[in-house]
Design a protein around this motif. Structure first.
Motif, PDB file in Angstrom:
ATOM      1  N   LEU A   1      17.194   8.802   7.187  1.00  0.00           N
ATOM      2  CA  LEU A   1      16.035   8.177   7.820  1.00  0.00           C
ATOM      3  C   LEU A   1      15.493   7.101   6.898  1.00  0.00           C
ATOM      4  O   LEU A   1      15.294   7.334   5.700  1.00  0.00           O
ATOM      5  CB  LEU A   1      14.954   9.224   8.100  1.00  0.00           C
ATOM      6  CG  LEU A   1      15.364  10.389   8.997  1.00  0.00           C
ATOM      7  CD1 LEU A   1      14.208  11.372   9.152  1.00  0.00           C
ATOM      8  CD2 LEU A   1      15.841   9.898  10.353  1.00  0.00           C
ATOM      9  N   LEU A   2      15.249   5.931   7.461  1.00  0.00           N
ATOM     10  CA  LEU A   2      14.799   4.774   6.705  1.00  0.00           C
ATOM     11  C   LEU A   2      13.491   4.282   7.310  1.00  0.00           C
ATOM     12  O   LEU A   2      13.477   3.641   8.360  1.00  0.00           O
ATOM     13  CB  LEU A   2      15.874   3.682   6.757  1.00  0.00           C
ATOM     14  CG  LEU A   2      15.610   2.351   6.069  1.00  0.00           C
ATOM     15  CD1 LEU A   2      15.242   2.543   4.606  1.00  0.00           C
ATOM     16  CD2 LEU A   2      16.844   1.449   6.197  1.00  0.00           C
ATOM     17  N   LEU A   3      12.373   4.621   6.673  1.00  0.00           N
ATOM     18  CA  LEU A   3      11.044   4.299   7.186  1.00  0.00           C
ATOM     19  C   LEU A   3      10.500   3.074   6.467  1.00  0.00           C
ATOM     20  O   LEU A   3      10.449   3.033   5.227  1.00  0.00           O
ATOM     21  CB  LEU A   3      10.098   5.479   6.975  1.00  0.00           C
ATOM     22  CG  LEU A   3       8.647   5.272   7.435  1.00  0.00           C
ATOM     23  CD1 LEU A   3       8.566   5.184   8.955  1.00  0.00           C
ATOM     24  CD2 LEU A   3       7.747   6.389   6.912  1.00  0.00           C
ATOM     25  N   LEU A   4      10.063   2.072   7.240  1.00  0.00           N
ATOM     26  CA  LEU A   4       9.484   0.850   6.682  1.00  0.00           C
ATOM     27  C   LEU A   4       7.994   0.800   6.989  1.00  0.00           C
ATOM     28  O   LEU A   4       7.569   1.115   8.094  1.00  0.00           O
ATOM     29  CB  LEU A   4      10.151  -0.393   7.288  1.00  0.00           C
ATOM     30  CG  LEU A   4      11.676  -0.445   7.332  1.00  0.00           C
ATOM     31  CD1 LEU A   4      12.133  -1.800   7.857  1.00  0.00           C
ATOM     32  CD2 LEU A   4      12.284  -0.153   5.972  1.00  0.00           C
ATOM     33  N   GLY A   5       7.203   0.377   6.005  1.00  0.00           N
ATOM     34  CA  GLY A   5       5.771   0.181   6.202  1.00  0.00           C
ATOM     35  C   GLY A   5       5.345  -1.134   5.578  1.00  0.00           C
ATOM     36  O   GLY A   5       5.624  -1.372   4.398  1.00  0.00           O
ATOM     37  N   LEU A   6       4.708  -1.976   6.371  1.00  0.00           N
ATOM     38  CA  LEU A   6       4.309  -3.296   5.897  1.00  0.00           C
ATOM     39  C   LEU A   6       2.841  -3.556   6.213  1.00  0.00           C
ATOM     40  O   LEU A   6       2.384  -3.303   7.325  1.00  0.00           O
ATOM     41  CB  LEU A   6       5.152  -4.391   6.574  1.00  0.00           C
ATOM     42  CG  LEU A   6       6.668  -4.332   6.398  1.00  0.00           C
ATOM     43  CD1 LEU A   6       7.331  -5.425   7.214  1.00  0.00           C
ATOM     44  CD2 LEU A   6       7.043  -4.455   4.928  1.00  0.00           C
TER      45      LEU A   6
ATOM     46  N   ALA B   1       0.981  -2.022   1.996  1.00  0.00           N
ATOM     47  CA  ALA B   1       1.114  -0.744   2.696  1.00  0.00           C
ATOM     48  C   ALA B   1       1.043   0.442   1.737  1.00  0.00           C
ATOM     49  O   ALA B   1       0.801   1.574   2.164  1.00  0.00           O
ATOM     50  CB  ALA B   1       2.424  -0.707   3.477  1.00  0.00           C
ATOM     51  N   ALA B   2       1.247   0.189   0.446  1.00  0.00           N
ATOM     52  CA  ALA B   2       1.170   1.251  -0.565  1.00  0.00           C
ATOM     53  C   ALA B   2      -0.229   1.424  -1.129  1.00  0.00           C
ATOM     54  O   ALA B   2      -0.444   2.275  -2.001  1.00  0.00           O
ATOM     55  CB  ALA B   2       2.137   0.936  -1.707  1.00  0.00           C
ATOM     56  N   ALA B   3      -1.191   0.670  -0.622  1.00  0.00           N
ATOM     57  CA  ALA B   3      -2.511   0.600  -1.251  1.00  0.00           C
ATOM     58  C   ALA B   3      -3.236   1.934  -1.317  1.00  0.00           C
ATOM     59  O   ALA B   3      -4.063   2.146  -2.210  1.00  0.00           O
ATOM     60  CB  ALA B   3      -3.380  -0.435  -0.518  1.00  0.00           C
ATOM     61  N   GLU B   4      -2.966   2.848  -0.397  1.00  0.00           N
ATOM     62  CA  GLU B   4      -3.684   4.125  -0.389  1.00  0.00           C
ATOM     63  C   GLU B   4      -2.855   5.292  -0.931  1.00  0.00           C
ATOM     64  O   GLU B   4      -3.296   6.442  -0.880  1.00  0.00           O
ATOM     65  CB  GLU B   4      -4.192   4.431   1.019  1.00  0.00           C
ATOM     66  CG  GLU B   4      -5.219   3.410   1.508  1.00  0.00           C
ATOM     67  CD  GLU B   4      -5.947   3.843   2.759  1.00  0.00           C
ATOM     68  OE1 GLU B   4      -6.093   5.061   2.988  1.00  0.00           O
ATOM     69  OE2 GLU B   4      -6.371   2.948   3.524  1.00  0.00           O
ATOM     70  N   LEU B   5      -1.679   5.002  -1.475  1.00  0.00           N
ATOM     71  CA  LEU B   5      -0.874   6.048  -2.089  1.00  0.00           C
ATOM     72  C   LEU B   5      -1.491   6.474  -3.416  1.00  0.00           C
ATOM     73  O   LEU B   5      -1.930   5.639  -4.211  1.00  0.00           O
ATOM     74  CB  LEU B   5       0.554   5.563  -2.315  1.00  0.00           C
ATOM     75  CG  LEU B   5       1.392   5.313  -1.052  1.00  0.00           C
ATOM     76  CD1 LEU B   5       2.732   4.691  -1.415  1.00  0.00           C
ATOM     77  CD2 LEU B   5       1.597   6.608  -0.268  1.00  0.00           C
ATOM     78  N   ALA B   6      -1.484   7.758  -3.682  1.00  0.00           N
ATOM     79  CA  ALA B   6      -2.079   8.282  -4.912  1.00  0.00           C
ATOM     80  C   ALA B   6      -1.099   8.286  -6.078  1.00  0.00           C
ATOM     81  O   ALA B   6      -1.527   8.356  -7.239  1.00  0.00           O
ATOM     82  CB  ALA B   6      -2.593   9.697  -4.667  1.00  0.00           C
ATOM     83  N   HIS B   7       0.209   8.200  -5.801  1.00  0.00           N
ATOM     84  CA  HIS B   7       1.198   8.405  -6.854  1.00  0.00           C
ATOM     85  C   HIS B   7       2.139   7.202  -7.011  1.00  0.00           C
ATOM     86  O   HIS B   7       3.313   7.368  -7.367  1.00  0.00           O
ATOM     87  CB  HIS B   7       2.009   9.665  -6.559  1.00  0.00           C
ATOM     88  CG  HIS B   7       1.157  10.891  -6.447  1.00  0.00           C
ATOM     89  ND1 HIS B   7       0.575  11.497  -7.539  1.00  0.00           N
ATOM     90  CD2 HIS B   7       0.761  11.603  -5.363  1.00  0.00           C
ATOM     91  CE1 HIS B   7      -0.130  12.540  -7.141  1.00  0.00           C
ATOM     92  NE2 HIS B   7      -0.034  12.631  -5.828  1.00  0.00           N
ATOM     93  N   THR B   8       1.607   6.003  -6.788  1.00  0.00           N
ATOM     94  CA  THR B   8       2.439   4.799  -6.850  1.00  0.00           C
ATOM     95  C   THR B   8       3.107   4.646  -8.205  1.00  0.00           C
ATOM     96  O   THR B   8       4.288   4.262  -8.290  1.00  0.00           O
ATOM     97  CB  THR B   8       1.592   3.560  -6.526  1.00  0.00           C
ATOM     98  OG1 THR B   8       1.071   3.694  -5.198  1.00  0.00           O
ATOM     99  CG2 THR B   8       2.428   2.292  -6.603  1.00  0.00           C
ATOM    100  N   GLU B   9       2.395   4.916  -9.277  1.00  0.00           N
ATOM    101  CA  GLU B   9       2.984   4.765 -10.600  1.00  0.00           C
ATOM    102  C   GLU B   9       4.216   5.657 -10.762  1.00  0.00           C
ATOM    103  O   GLU B   9       5.220   5.247 -11.357  1.00  0.00           O
ATOM    104  CB  GLU B   9       1.962   5.080 -11.689  1.00  0.00           C
ATOM    105  CG  GLU B   9       0.879   4.017 -11.831  1.00  0.00           C
ATOM    106  CD  GLU B   9      -0.029   4.284 -13.019  1.00  0.00           C
ATOM    107  OE1 GLU B   9       0.272   5.217 -13.805  1.00  0.00           O
ATOM    108  OE2 GLU B   9      -1.025   3.559 -13.162  1.00  0.00           O
TER     109      GLU B   9
END
Length: 258
Positions: free
Chosen positions: A191-196, A235-243
């Motif tokens: 599965l390949l999910l894209l978020g922009l 789209a990653a702005a609200e992720l808690a674990h981006t680092e």
């Protein structure tokens, strides 16, 4: 689930195209294709690669969904959209791109036929997915069963508003669709999910870091053993674990692949 945060939509499109190209070059393939704005960059990238030698002659494709009541020739039917944006520009065989019949007299029978045709093709190798602002994938709206199969669904007003940009007026957006179910989607091998974009940030965070819950249909992807999530910085702005995601992707062994 591998979450890859990339700087911009072009980088997302290139990476998604890399994943699809790798599978297509391995031999006969079954691709799951999504519509909407999010995959368009990926399709443009694949068309360009086709012009430089990438062939889809041994591939088949299945569309995720279709509006009920729109004839196949309608410019916003998903069969028309995929043909216009992708399939008509590459070398799929004439009968290799499969879609649901939105005009079927018996939608339940059409859904069963489509499920059987996916199974007969051997299942989907790579399923491309976008994500709605409410977390839907395909047209599995919030509160869809996590085990659902291809079926008819009623669109939420939010989804109809989101899709109104493709029609002359919001009133022209159909109220019903045929869509692969979450259980159907989860049977694809990759599965390949894209978020922009910023508008998808909350849905992306709920899907990959929140609980598995029907209120966010895309969260069902957490149950799958092979999921790649590609998001741009917005789209990653609200992720808690981006680092952490960036750290692990930056140290990924070359042999591991996607």
């Amino acid at each position: 689930m591998e979450i890859i945060v990339l700087p911009d939509p072009d980088a997302v499109a290139r990476t998604a195209a890399d994943i699809i190209e790798e599978r297509v070059r391995r031999g006969p393939s079954v691709l799951g294709l999504a519509t909407g704005s999010t995959p368009l960059g990926t399709y443009r990238e694949l068309i360009e690669r086709h012009r430089h030698g990438l062939s889809f002659a041994e591939a088949q494709a299945f569309l995720l969904d279709e509006y009920v009541g729109l004839p196949a020739a309608h410019p916003e039917s998903y069969r028309s959209v995929i043909r216009r944006e992708f399939a008509g520009h590459v070398d799929f065989a004439a009968d290799a791109v499969h879609g649901l019949d939105g005009e079927a007299a018996d939608p339940a029978a059409e859904a069963a036929r489509y499920e059987a045709s996916i199974a007969a093709a051997g299942g989907v190798d790579v399923q491309l997915l976008g994500i709605g602002t409410d977390g839907h994938i395909g047209f599995n709206e919030p509160m869809s069963s996590l085990a659902s199969r291809t079926r008819i669904k009623t669109l939420t007003e939010q989804t109809r508003r989101d899709n109104a940009r493709f029609f002359a007026s919001p009133d022209e957006v159909p109220e019903h669709v045929l869509t692969q179910g979450l259980g159907t989607i989860l049977e694809a091998r990759h599965l390949l999910l894209l978020g922009l974009g910023e508008a998808k940030a909350a849905a992306v965070a709920a899907a990959v870091e929140g609980p598995v819950a029907a209120i966010c249909p895309a969260s069902a992807l957490q149950l799958h053993p092979h999921v790649t999530v590609l998001v741009d910085a917005a789209a990653a702005a609200e992720l808690a674990h981006t680092e952490y995601y960036q750290y692990t992707y930056g140290r990924k062994p070359a042999w591991q692949g996607f």
